[in-house]
Scaffold this active site. Structure first.
Site, PDB file in Angstrom:
ATOM      1  N   GLU A  76      -9.798   5.369 -25.062  1.00 19.36           N
ATOM      2  CA  GLU A  76      -9.982   4.998 -23.663  1.00 19.36           C
ATOM      3  C   GLU A  76      -9.000   5.775 -22.786  1.00 19.36           C
ATOM      4  OE1 GLU A  76      -9.608   0.720 -23.396  1.00 19.36           O
ATOM      5  OE2 GLU A  76     -11.304   0.369 -24.739  1.00 19.36           O
ATOM      6  N   HIS A  89     -13.462  -1.057 -19.883  1.00 24.25           N
ATOM      7  CA  HIS A  89     -12.559  -2.145 -20.290  1.00 24.25           C
ATOM      8  C   HIS A  89     -12.282  -3.082 -19.113  1.00 24.25           C
ATOM      9  CE1 HIS A  89      -9.522  -3.053 -23.697  1.00 24.25           C
ATOM     10  NE2 HIS A  89      -9.770  -4.165 -23.022  1.00 24.25           N
TER      11      HIS A  89
END
Length: 307
Positions: A262, A281
């Site tokens: 990420e 997220h």
């Protein structure tokens, strides 16, 4: 006055409240500069992070006065909790702060993926009129499978029941006599649940036991046409295998909020997967949950520094 370093975004009224009690360094860019973060923490009594800051042994070694780590969320896989325990550093997750936001995300994803209509907006705006292709399925009468049955999964189940869904769960750690099981189909075998559910949502932490829990074999055991929602952790699902399951049509769709890397790097296997909702997220982050989580964390850290 103790020093508090905040390396990721936080609700500013909570930051200001902390700053009235402690010396605060609030710099969300620190998460992307580990060397500068270590320097900022050299005389820190507390560190507040989200999920991207890697609080490892090296960072704690660079912060000899560290007494508390506040986590703006609940997952602790980015924090070396064993080293923290050995050094006497208290770790505070913001337990309960994002229950509603994640539960609403999951329910929304289930409805969008099963109905399918909203995934064809580009076609309609380009002049196509694919009514039959976008007809979709209802959620009433469908089975929602929950892997893990903690607070967030239980809140999700409550909302799904209100929509007429049947709830099936797998959680070997929740006692068999827990009241949460009332009205829920309890599965002792994960593969049996996987094969039974029309929609499957993951609610487990990242551990040695859950890493790679959903690889190609387990995804293949899912009911044909089912949908998968992952708001847990990226490493729990094999992304290449998920992409293949979507491309083959075995799965009708997926919503993925968490990834192995990420942000995603170039060439992600999921980049060309059809019927995929990808979010950064953010399932647990709404305006309201950010406020709750920030205040929970601010008070936890203040209590550790002043208690």
């Amino acid at each position: 006055m103790a020093r508090v370093v905040i390396s990721e975004f936080m609700d500013e009224p909570a930051v200001d409240w902390l700053a009235a009690r402690h010396e605060v360094t609030y710099d969300p860019s620190l998460v992307d500069d580990p060397a500068r973060l270590r320097s900022a923490c050299a005389d820190a009594g507390a560190l507040i992070v989200r999920n991207r800051t890697q609080v490892d042994a090296a960072l704690m070694e660079a912060a000899p006065g560290l007494r508390a780590i506040g986590r703006l969320g609940v997952g602790l896989d980015n924090i070396d909790t064993e080293t923290a325990k050995a050094r006497g550093v208290a770790v505070f997750p913001a337990t309960g702060g994002n229950v509603t936001s994640v539960a609403e995300y999951v329910i929304t994803a289930v409805m969008v993926l099963r109905r399918g209509a909203w995934l064809g907006s580009a076609d309609v705006l380009s002049g196509a009129w694919p009514r039959q292709r976008m007809m979709g399925l209802e959620v009433e009468g469908a089975t929602l499978g929950l892997v893990g049955f903690g607070a967030i999964a239980q809140a999700t189940a409550m909302r799904a029941r209100a929509l007429g869904m049947t709830i099936a769960t797998y959680d070997p750690y929740l006692p068999a006599d827990a009241p949460a099981w009332d009205g829920v189909a309890r599965f002792d075998d994960l593969d049996a649940l996987v094969a039974h559910a029309d929609a499957l949502s993951l609610h487990v932490p990242l551990t040695d036991a859950t890493r790679g829990l959903f690889g190609a074999d387990r995804l293949a055991r899912m009911k044909p046409g089912a949908v998968l929602i992952n708001t847990a952790r990226g490493h729990i699902v094999d992304e290449a295998a998920l992409a293949q399951a979507l491309q083959s049509g075995h799965l009708a769709g997926a919503a993925v909020d968490v990834f192995a890397a990420e942000p995603l790097g170039a060439g992600s296997a999921l980049a060309t997967a059809p019927n995929l909702i990808a979010t950064p997220h953010i399932a647990g982050v709404t305006v309201e949950s950010n406020t709750r989580i920030s205040w929970i964390t601010a008070r936890n850290v203040d209590g550790a520094l002043t208690g």
